[in-house]
Design a protein around this motif. Structure first.
Motif, PDB file in Angstrom:
ATOM      1  N   GLN A 142       0.814  -1.214   0.000  1.00 64.05           N
ATOM      2  CA  GLN A 142       0.000   0.000   0.000  1.00 64.05           C
ATOM      3  C   GLN A 142       0.854   1.272   0.000  1.00 64.05           C
ATOM      4  O   GLN A 142       0.388   2.328  -0.424  1.00 64.05           O
ATOM      5  CB  GLN A 142      -0.943  -0.014   1.210  1.00 64.05           C
ATOM      6  N   SER A 143       2.112   1.152   0.463  1.00 65.23           N
ATOM      7  CA  SER A 143       2.999   2.323   0.442  1.00 65.23           C
ATOM      8  C   SER A 143       3.905   2.333  -0.775  1.00 65.23           C
ATOM      9  O   SER A 143       4.315   3.402  -1.238  1.00 65.23           O
ATOM     10  CB  SER A 143       3.848   2.355   1.717  1.00 65.23           C
ATOM     11  N   THR A 144       4.221   1.142  -1.307  1.00 65.23           N
ATOM     12  CA  THR A 144       5.122   1.064  -2.467  1.00 65.23           C
ATOM     13  C   THR A 144       4.390   1.422  -3.756  1.00 65.23           C
ATOM     14  O   THR A 144       4.958   2.060  -4.654  1.00 65.23           O
ATOM     15  CB  THR A 144       5.706  -0.363  -2.583  1.00 65.23           C
ATOM     16  N   ILE A 145       3.133   1.023  -3.865  1.00 63.66           N
ATOM     17  CA  ILE A 145       2.318   1.326  -5.040  1.00 63.66           C
ATOM     18  C   ILE A 145       1.484   2.571  -4.720  1.00 63.66           C
ATOM     19  O   ILE A 145       0.844   2.644  -3.665  1.00 63.66           O
ATOM     20  CB  ILE A 145       1.399   0.137  -5.392  1.00 63.66           C
ATOM     21  N   SER A 146       1.472   3.526  -5.625  1.00 62.39           N
ATOM     22  CA  SER A 146       0.779   4.790  -5.349  1.00 62.39           C
ATOM     23  C   SER A 146      -0.728   4.569  -5.256  1.00 62.39           C
ATOM     24  O   SER A 146      -1.279   3.615  -5.821  1.00 62.39           O
ATOM     25  CB  SER A 146       1.082   5.801  -6.443  1.00 62.39           C
ATOM     26  N   ALA A 147      -1.389   5.493  -4.555  1.00 63.21           N
ATOM     27  CA  ALA A 147      -2.840   5.400  -4.376  1.00 63.21           C
ATOM     28  C   ALA A 147      -3.563   5.460  -5.714  1.00 63.21           C
ATOM     29  O   ALA A 147      -4.560   4.757  -5.928  1.00 63.21           O
ATOM     30  CB  ALA A 147      -3.324   6.523  -3.454  1.00 63.21           C
ATOM     31  N   ASP A 148      -3.068   6.285  -6.642  1.00 57.12           N
ATOM     32  CA  ASP A 148      -3.695   6.380  -7.968  1.00 57.12           C
ATOM     33  C   ASP A 148      -3.584   5.057  -8.717  1.00 57.12           C
ATOM     34  O   ASP A 148      -4.550   4.603  -9.356  1.00 57.12           O
ATOM     35  CB  ASP A 148      -3.040   7.491  -8.784  1.00 57.12           C
ATOM     36  N   GLN A 149      -2.402   4.429  -8.633  1.00 56.53           N
ATOM     37  CA  GLN A 149      -2.232   3.138  -9.301  1.00 56.53           C
ATOM     38  C   GLN A 149      -3.141   2.086  -8.688  1.00 56.53           C
ATOM     39  O   GLN A 149      -3.757   1.285  -9.411  1.00 56.53           O
ATOM     40  CB  GLN A 149      -0.764   2.700  -9.197  1.00 56.53           C
ATOM     41  N   ILE A 150      -3.223   2.077  -7.363  1.00 55.80           N
ATOM     42  CA  ILE A 150      -4.071   1.077  -6.699  1.00 55.80           C
ATOM     43  C   ILE A 150      -5.516   1.219  -7.167  1.00 55.80           C
ATOM     44  O   ILE A 150      -6.191   0.210  -7.441  1.00 55.80           O
ATOM     45  CB  ILE A 150      -3.965   1.221  -5.168  1.00 55.80           C
ATOM     46  N   GLU A 151      -6.002   2.443  -7.302  1.00 56.01           N
ATOM     47  CA  GLU A 151      -7.373   2.639  -7.764  1.00 56.01           C
ATOM     48  C   GLU A 151      -7.549   2.138  -9.194  1.00 56.01           C
ATOM     49  O   GLU A 151      -8.591   1.563  -9.537  1.00 56.01           O
ATOM     50  CB  GLU A 151      -7.765   4.112  -7.658  1.00 56.01           C
ATOM     51  N   ARG A 152      -6.552   2.354 -10.046  1.00 61.14           N
ATOM     52  CA  ARG A 152      -6.630   1.830 -11.421  1.00 61.14           C
ATOM     53  C   ARG A 152      -6.657   0.307 -11.409  1.00 61.14           C
ATOM     54  O   ARG A 152      -7.420  -0.328 -12.152  1.00 61.14           O
ATOM     55  CB  ARG A 152      -5.441   2.320 -12.250  1.00 61.14           C
ATOM     56  N   PHE A 153      -5.819  -0.292 -10.569  1.00 65.97           N
ATOM     57  CA  PHE A 153      -5.764  -1.751 -10.507  1.00 65.97           C
ATOM     58  C   PHE A 153      -7.060  -2.330  -9.952  1.00 65.97           C
ATOM     59  O   PHE A 153      -7.506  -3.404 -10.372  1.00 65.97           O
ATOM     60  CB  PHE A 153      -4.582  -2.207  -9.650  1.00 65.97           C
ATOM     61  N   ARG A 154      -7.691  -1.603  -9.029  1.00 64.02           N
ATOM     62  CA  ARG A 154      -8.960  -2.075  -8.491  1.00 64.02           C
ATOM     63  C   ARG A 154     -10.045  -2.036  -9.561  1.00 64.02           C
ATOM     64  O   ARG A 154     -10.909  -2.929  -9.618  1.00 64.02           O
ATOM     65  CB  ARG A 154      -9.398  -1.224  -7.294  1.00 64.02           C
ATOM     66  N   SER A 155     -10.003  -1.044 -10.405  1.00 61.14           N
ATOM     67  CA  SER A 155     -10.989  -0.944 -11.494  1.00 61.14           C
ATOM     68  C   SER A 155     -10.741  -2.000 -12.552  1.00 61.14           C
ATOM     69  O   SER A 155     -11.676  -2.549 -13.135  1.00 61.14           O
ATOM     70  CB  SER A 155     -10.935   0.445 -12.129  1.00 61.14           C
ATOM     71  N   ASP A 156      -9.457  -2.294 -12.801  1.00 59.77           N
ATOM     72  CA  ASP A 156      -9.105  -3.262 -13.845  1.00 59.77           C
ATOM     73  C   ASP A 156      -7.891  -4.064 -13.383  1.00 59.77           C
ATOM     74  O   ASP A 156      -6.739  -3.698 -13.663  1.00 59.77           O
ATOM     75  CB  ASP A 156      -8.794  -2.543 -15.154  1.00 59.77           C
ATOM     76  N   PRO A 157      -8.105  -5.164 -12.645  1.00 64.23           N
ATOM     77  CA  PRO A 157      -6.973  -5.960 -12.141  1.00 64.23           C
ATOM     78  C   PRO A 157      -6.060  -6.467 -13.252  1.00 64.23           C
ATOM     79  O   PRO A 157      -4.888  -6.754 -12.987  1.00 64.23           O
ATOM     80  CB  PRO A 157      -7.660  -7.121 -11.416  1.00 64.23           C
ATOM     81  N   ALA A 158      -6.567  -6.569 -14.481  1.00 59.98           N
ATOM     82  CA  ALA A 158      -5.709  -7.009 -15.578  1.00 59.98           C
ATOM     83  C   ALA A 158      -4.544  -6.032 -15.783  1.00 59.98           C
ATOM     84  O   ALA A 158      -3.466  -6.425 -16.241  1.00 59.98           O
ATOM     85  CB  ALA A 158      -6.519  -7.142 -16.865  1.00 59.98           C
ATOM     86  N   GLU A 159      -4.744  -4.762 -15.412  1.00 59.17           N
ATOM     87  CA  GLU A 159      -3.657  -3.794 -15.533  1.00 59.17           C
ATOM     88  C   GLU A 159      -2.543  -4.107 -14.533  1.00 59.17           C
ATOM     89  O   GLU A 159      -1.366  -3.905 -14.815  1.00 59.17           O
ATOM     90  CB  GLU A 159      -4.198  -2.374 -15.317  1.00 59.17           C
ATOM     91  N   TRP A 160      -2.908  -4.606 -13.349  1.00 62.91           N
ATOM     92  CA  TRP A 160      -1.895  -5.022 -12.374  1.00 62.91           C
ATOM     93  C   TRP A 160      -1.129  -6.246 -12.873  1.00 62.91           C
ATOM     94  O   TRP A 160       0.076  -6.374 -12.661  1.00 62.91           O
ATOM     95  CB  TRP A 160      -2.566  -5.294 -11.036  1.00 62.91           C
ATOM     96  N   ILE A 161      -1.819  -7.124 -13.587  1.00 63.03           N
ATOM     97  CA  ILE A 161      -1.146  -8.282 -14.183  1.00 63.03           C
ATOM     98  C   ILE A 161      -0.079  -7.810 -15.168  1.00 63.03           C
ATOM     99  O   ILE A 161       1.070  -8.284 -15.141  1.00 63.03           O
ATOM    100  CB  ILE A 161      -2.172  -9.198 -14.887  1.00 63.03           C
ATOM    101  N   ARG A 162      -0.443  -6.880 -16.058  1.00 62.26           N
ATOM    102  CA  ARG A 162       0.530  -6.377 -17.030  1.00 62.26           C
ATOM    103  C   ARG A 162       1.691  -5.657 -16.326  1.00 62.26           C
ATOM    104  O   ARG A 162       2.845  -5.773 -16.731  1.00 62.26           O
ATOM    105  CB  ARG A 162      -0.151  -5.405 -18.001  1.00 62.26           C
ATOM    106  N   PHE A 163       1.368  -4.929 -15.246  1.00 57.52           N
ATOM    107  CA  PHE A 163       2.393  -4.225 -14.473  1.00 57.52           C
ATOM    108  C   PHE A 163       3.397  -5.239 -13.910  1.00 57.52           C
ATOM    109  O   PHE A 163       4.617  -5.053 -14.005  1.00 57.52           O
ATOM    110  CB  PHE A 163       1.722  -3.437 -13.343  1.00 57.52           C
ATOM    111  N   LEU A 164       2.902  -6.326 -13.320  1.00 53.35           N
ATOM    112  CA  LEU A 164       3.782  -7.346 -12.762  1.00 53.35           C
ATOM    113  C   LEU A 164       4.615  -8.025 -13.839  1.00 53.35           C
ATOM    114  O   LEU A 164       5.795  -8.327 -13.620  1.00 53.35           O
ATOM    115  CB  LEU A 164       2.962  -8.404 -12.019  1.00 53.35           C
TER     116      LEU A 164
END
Length: 870
Positions: free
Chosen positions: A517-539
Motif C-alpha cells: 500500500q505504500s510502495t504502489i501509489s494510491a492512484d495506481q491502486i485505484e486503477r488496478f482495483r478498477s481493472d486488475p488485468a492492468e496489475w497483471i501487465r504491471f507485474l
C-alpha cells in the motif's frame, strides 16, 4: 589440484564453481545488493568469506528475497566458532562441514537465528560424550521438545517446533538436523518420497560420526543408532533420498545432479537395490535424447513421482531402486508413453514415444511393493537396555508435558473471552491451536478487540491451524489494519476469505499489506482495483519468473518476491494474490487448479499472465464431469478423494492431479467443473499386504459439455479366515488398577484389539483413522480396545484427550506387554513393530491380524467388523 588455505581444503575446480555461482546469484539479486552483499565490504576472515560465498552460491531464490546478509554472516560466524569449541570439530572433514554442517536451511522452513541458541541448549549435555553418543543424546533432547502430529505441508522452523511441542515428521527431522548441526555433527534429512506399501511418506535423519553415517528417528529416540519404527518399512522402500544444496561430489550414488542442488540416493543403507536402465526411442527406433522420464509409486490414489530424470544422448536414464513395481512416464514435446514395470524382471526397460495420447478406455494393473524383510538378530536390544531406555523416554515425555502445561488453558481462554465480550466457543479453539504462541494470540485479541470488535478474531479464524503457532502481533496488525478499510465493499464471506485472510498457499505469513500500500501509489491502486488485468501487465513488466533455481516452489513471501523482482511461478502467483488483497481486490488460487484468480463483476476471473511467446496464456474452456456411483460396490468401497481415487488432466506431457479436499466423499452429488482436455482417473484398492489393485480410466472433457463417467473399483472378495483363537487368560489392567482377562471383554458384535505406542507416528495414524470412522464403528456395535505397554503410559499420554474415538472405546494397560507376547511372537513385534491389531469375533476367534506401520488399518479393521456384525 587441492588448495589448502586457512579457510578450507577444496579442489580448485570446486572453488571456481563456488565463485562462478556466487557471482550469478549476485547478478540475480541486484535489486537487493546492499541488504545481501553489503556484508562483504566489512572485515571478514578467509574462512568467513568462503563460507558465505558457498552459502550464497547455492542459496534458493526465496532466501535472496526474504533475508538479509547480516543473518547469514552471524550464522557463519557462530558455526565456525562452534567448530573450534566441540571436541570433534577438527575431525569433521571440510567437504562434510560445508555440505552438512554449515547450511542454515534443512527444508522449506522459515529461517531464524537459532544456531547459537541450539548450541547453548545442548553443549553441556554432550561435551563429555563420543560423537555417536552425542547423536543419541541430542535425539533425547529433541524428544523432550516435540512429538508427532499430522499437519499441513509447510515446515515450521526449529524454534517454532520447540514453542509448540508438536509437528509432523518433516518438522521433527528439521529440528533434529538443526540441533545436530549446531554441535558441528554433520546431519541430513532423509525421505522416502512416498512409500510403495502404504500411503503417505516419512522423513528421518542421518548423522555422521567418525567416518560413518547412522540413522535415527527424529524426536523418537532409540537405545542405539540405526534403529527406528520405520526400519522395517524402509526395507520396502523404492527410494530413500536426501537433497544437498550444492554440486555434491561425495561417495553416495546420485539420483539427480541438478545445476543448483544434488539428490543423493541412500537406499542401499536400508533395502535391497537394483540398478535399472530405461531406454527411450521414437517409433523409428531412434534414441530420444533429452526425454523426460519420471518414476512413480502408487500413493494416496495417485501416481507420485519419486524421481524425475532426463535421458542422455543415448536416450537412457539410470535409476537405483527397490524390488517393487514402478509406473514410468516418458515424454518429449507432444510424444509420450507410460507403463508399469516390475523392477525384479529386468535390468533394462524400453519405452517407445507415441504422438497419440490415450484418450479413452480402461486399464487394470496391480502395483506390488517390495516384500517384508525381517530384522536381523544383531539389531535386537536386550531387555535391560530397553528398560533403561524406557526410563529416559518417560523422563523426556514428562519434561515436554510440563512445558505444555504452561500453555493457556481452556479456563483462561474463557476468562479472556468474557473480558473481551467474545464467544468462548470461538476463542478457545484459536487459543488451543496456538499452543506455545497462545499468549501472543491472546495479547493480540486484548489489544485490538475494543477498537475492531470481532474482526481480530475473524482474522485469526481465517488462518490455517499451524499459522497460529508462528504468526505474531506485528504481522497480524499489518493484515488487520490493511484489510479493514475494504470490509464494506464486498459480501462478508468474500471479504473474510479473499481479502482479510493473509494465507494464500503454504508460504510463511509475514507483513505485506502496508508494504504494497505504500510502495504502489494510491492512484495506481485505484486503477488496478478498477481493472486488475492492468496489475497483471504491471507485474509482467516488473517481475521475472525463474522456475529452475529452487526445489521448494512457492516458498518466498509476497513482499520479498516483489522486492527481488524475481521468483518461481508459484511465488509470482502468491505475490499476485497477496498484493490484490492488499489493494482491496478479492483474490485466490483456484481451489483445484491452483491458478491465480481475482473477483470482478460478481465472478472469478483467471489472471492470465503472458506465456513465453509474450501473449496471455489463455486457459482452456470448461466442461463438466459427473461421476456415477458403482452400484455393485460394497459399502466399504465408498469413494473418497485422495483415499481411493483421484483424477488428473494431461498438460505438457504429464498428468496434473486436480486438488480437492482430502477425503472428499460428496463426489456424486453434483458435477465437477473442470477445464477441457484429456484426463486420467485412478481408482485403487489397497490390499492387506500393500499391493494395490489399480484401475486407470481415460476420458476427455469437452468445452461446455457434460461427461458422465462411472467410478468403479476393482474388488477382492472379503476373506475372513479363522486365523486363531485368543487365549482368554490374556490380562489387561484398567485405569483403576483392576485386572481383567480378555475373555470378559468378548462382545456379541466383536472386538478390535490394538496394541499401540501412543507417542509414535504409526499408532497416531491408527488412532486418527479409527476416530474418523467412529460413526461407522458405532453402527457395528464393535468394541474398541487399545492396549498400551508400561513404556507407553508416559506423562504426555492422556486417554481422555482422544475425544473423537467411538463411544465404546477403552484404553488398557498391558503390563510388560505380556498379553501382546501371548498374541504374537517377539520376532513379529521386532520386525514389524506396533500397532499390532486384531479383530476378534464373538466366540473369541481371531479373524484379522496386522502389524506395523501402514495407513488404512482402521478401514481394513472396519471392513471385517462390518462383515462380522452382519
Amino acid at each position: 589440484m587441492t588448495i589448502s588455505s586457512a579457510a578450507f581444503s577444496l579442489e580448485e575446480q570446486s572453488l571456481a564453481t563456488i565463485e562462478r555461482k556466487f557471482e550469478e546469484k549476485r547478478k540475480l539479486a541486484h535489486e537487493r545488493e546492499e541488504e545481501l552483499f553489503g556484508i562483504f565490504r566489512g572485515e571478514l576472515t578467509g574462512e568467513e568469506r568462503l563460507a558465505l560465498k558457498f552459502l550464497y552460491a547455492y542459496m534458493p531464490l526465496n532466501d535472496l528475497a526474504d533475508y538479509d546478509g547480516e543473518l547469514f554472516l552471524k550464522h557463519v560466524r557462530t558455526t565456525l566458532d562452534i567448530r573450534n569449541r566441540v571436541p570433534w570439530g577438527n575431525r569433521v572433514p571440510d567437504h562434510l562441514f560445508l555440505h552438512f554442517v554449515l547450511p542454515y536451511r534443512v527444508n522449506n522452513e522459515n529461517i531464524e537465528d537459532s544456531r547459537g541458541i541450539l548450541y547453548e541448549e545442548l553443549s553441556e549435555r554432550v561435551s563429555h560424550l563420543s560423537m555417536e553418543d552425542a547423536i543419541l543424546e541430542t535425539n533425547h533432547w529433541c524428544h523432550e521438545k516435540a512429538t508427532y502430529i499430522s499437519n499441513d505441508v509447510r515446515t515450521v522452523s526449529p524454534m517454532t517446533l520447540i514453542r509448540t511441542a508438536i509437528g509432523r515428521c518433516g518438522e521433527q527431522s528439521t529440528l533434529a538436523v538443526a540441533a545436530l548441526r549446531s554441535l558441528c555433527i554433520p546431519a541430513r534429512q532423509c525421505y522416502t518420497p512416498r512409500w510403495a506399501h502404504s500411503d503417505s511418506n516419512h522423513a528421518w535423519v542421518e548423522a555422521w560420526a567418525d567416518g560413518a553415517w547412522h540413522y535415527i528417528g527424529a524426536c523418537e529416540p532409540e537405545p542405539r543408532l540405526n534403529q527406528g519404527w520405520f526400519s522395517g518399512p524402509a526395507r520396502r522402500a523404492m527410494l530413500v533420498n536426501t537433497r544437498v544444496p550444492a554440486n555434491y561430489l561425495g561417495p553416495e550414488p546420485l539420483t539427480l545432479a541438478h545445476e543448483w542442488y544434488s539428490e543423493l540416493n541412500l537406499l542401499d543403507t536400508y533395502a535391497p537395490v537394483r540398478n535399472i536402465t530405461v531406454r527411450v526411442t521414437d517409433t523409428t527406433g531412434t534414441p530420444v535424447a533429452g526425454a523426460l522420464v519420471w518414476f512413480h509409486v502408487y500413493n494416496y490414489a495417485d501416481f507420485i513421482p519419486i524421481a524425475k530424470l532426463t535421458a542422455n544422448e543415448s536416450g537412457e536414464v539410470a535409476f537405483r531402486t527397490g524390488f517393487g513395481d514402478l509406473y514410468v512416464q516418458a515424454w518429449q514435446g507432444d510424444s509420450r508413453t507410460e507403463a508399469k514395470i516390475r523392477v525384479g524382471d529386468s535390468d533394462v526397460f524400453s519405452f517407445v514415444l507415441d504422438l497419440k495420447p490415450q484418450t479413452e478406455g480402461i486399464l487394470d494393473l496391480d502395483m506390488v511393493p517390495p516384500p517384508v524383510i525381517p530384522d536381523s538378530e544383531a539389531d535386537l536390544v536386550s531387555a535391560e537396555e530397553r528398560a533403561l531406555h524406557n526410563d529416559r523416554v518417560q523422563e523426556g515425555a514428562s519434561i515436554r508435558k510440563r512445558f505444555e502445561d504452561t500453555f493457556l488453558s481452556e479456563a483462561q481462554a474463557a476468562e479472556l473471552a468474557e473480558e473481551l465480550g467474545l464467544p468462548v466457543e470461538r476463542v478457545w479453539p484459536v487459543i488451543r491451536k496456538a499452543r506455545g504462541n497462545s499468549r501472543e494470540i491472546a495479547a493480540f485479541l486484548q489489544e485490538q478487540t475494543a477498537e475492531h470488535g470481532q474482526w481480530p478474531l475473524q482474522l485469526l479464524e481465517s488462518l490455517n491451524d499451524k499459522d497460529l503457532t508462528d504468526t505474531f502481533r506485528t504481522t497480524l496488525m499489518d493484515h488487520l489494519t490493511g484489510a479493514l478499510p475494504y470490509r464494506n465493499d464486498f459480501d462478508e464471506q468474500i471479504f473474510i476469505s479473499y481479502i482479510l485472510c493473509p494465507r494464500v498457499l503454504f508460504e510463511m505469513i509475514r507483513p505485506y499489506r502496508a508494504y504494497f500500500q505504500s510502495t504502489i501509489s494510491a492512484d495506481q491502486i485505484e486503477r488496478f482495483r478498477s481493472d486488475p488485468a492492468e496489475w497483471i501487465r504491471f507485474l509482467e513488466n516488473k517481475f521475472e519468473v525463474i522456475d529452475d533455481l529452487s526445489f521448494y516452489q512457492g516458498s518466498a513471501t509476497p513482499a520479498g518476491s516483489y522486492r527481488l523482482k524475481k521468483g518461481d511461478g508459484a511465488s509470482r502467483d502468491i505475490l499476485f494474490v497477496a498484493s490484490c488483497r492488499s489493494f482491496g481486490i478479492p483474490a485466490r488460487l483456484h481451489p483445484s487448479e491452483r491458478m491465480p484468480q481475482y473477483w470482478l463483476n460478481g465472478a472469478w476471473q483467471s489472471a492470465e499472465f503472458k506465456s513465453g511467446e509474450g501473449v496471455p496464456a489463455a486457459r482452456p474452456e470448461s466442461g463438466k464431469l459427473l461421476l456415477l456411483r458403482d452400484t455393485d460396490a460394497s459399502d466399504d468401497m465408498a469413494a473418497s478423494y485422495y483415499l481411493n481415487f483421484s483424477f488428473a488432466r494431461l498438460e505438457n506431457g504429464v498428468y496434473k492431479t486436480l486438488v480437492y479436499a482430502r477425503n472428499k466423499t460428496d463426489v456424486y452429488d453434483e458435477p465437477f467443473e473442470v477445464e477441457s482436455g484429456y484426463y486420467r482417473m485412478i481408482a485403487g484398492t489397497r490390499l492387506k499386504d500393500g499391493t494395490t489393485l489399480v484401475r486407470l480410466t481415460y476420458f476427455a472433457i469437452f468445452p461446455g459439455k457434460l461427461t458422465k463417467l462411472p467410478l468403479t473399483f476393482r474388488q477382492q472378495p472379503i476373506d475372513i479366515p479363522i486365523i486363531g483363537e485368543v487365549d482368554r487368560s490374556w490380562t489387561f489392567t484398567l485405569s483403576d488398577d483392576v485386572s481383567k482377562p480378555i475373555g470378559e471383554w468378548l462382545n456379541p458384535k466383536g472386538i478390535v484389539l490394538a496394541w499401540i505406542e501412543p507417542d509414535r507416528e504409526p499408532s497416531k495414524h491408527l488412532l486418527r483413522e479409527i476416530g474418523e470412522l467412529a460413526g461407522r464403528f458405532e453402527l457395528t456395535g464393535t468394541k474398541i480396545l487399545f492396549a498400551v505397554g508400561d513404556s507407553g503410559w508416559t506423562a504426555s499420554f492422556n486417554p481422555a484427550a482422544y475425544e473423537d474415538l467411538p463411544s465404546d472405546t477403552s484404553f488398557l494397560r498391558d503390563v510388560r506387554h505380556s498379553a501382546l507376547l501371548g498374541a504374537t511372537s517377539q520376532t513379529v513385534v521386532n520386525t514389524l513393530g506396533l500397532p499390532h491389531v486384531l479383530v476378534i469375533d464373538d466366540q473369541g476367534r481371531i479373524r484379522y491380524e496386522t502389524s506395523g506401520y501402514k495407513l488404512g488399518i482402521g478401514r481394513e479393521a472396519l471392513r471385517i467388523a462390518e462383515q462380522l456384525a452382519d
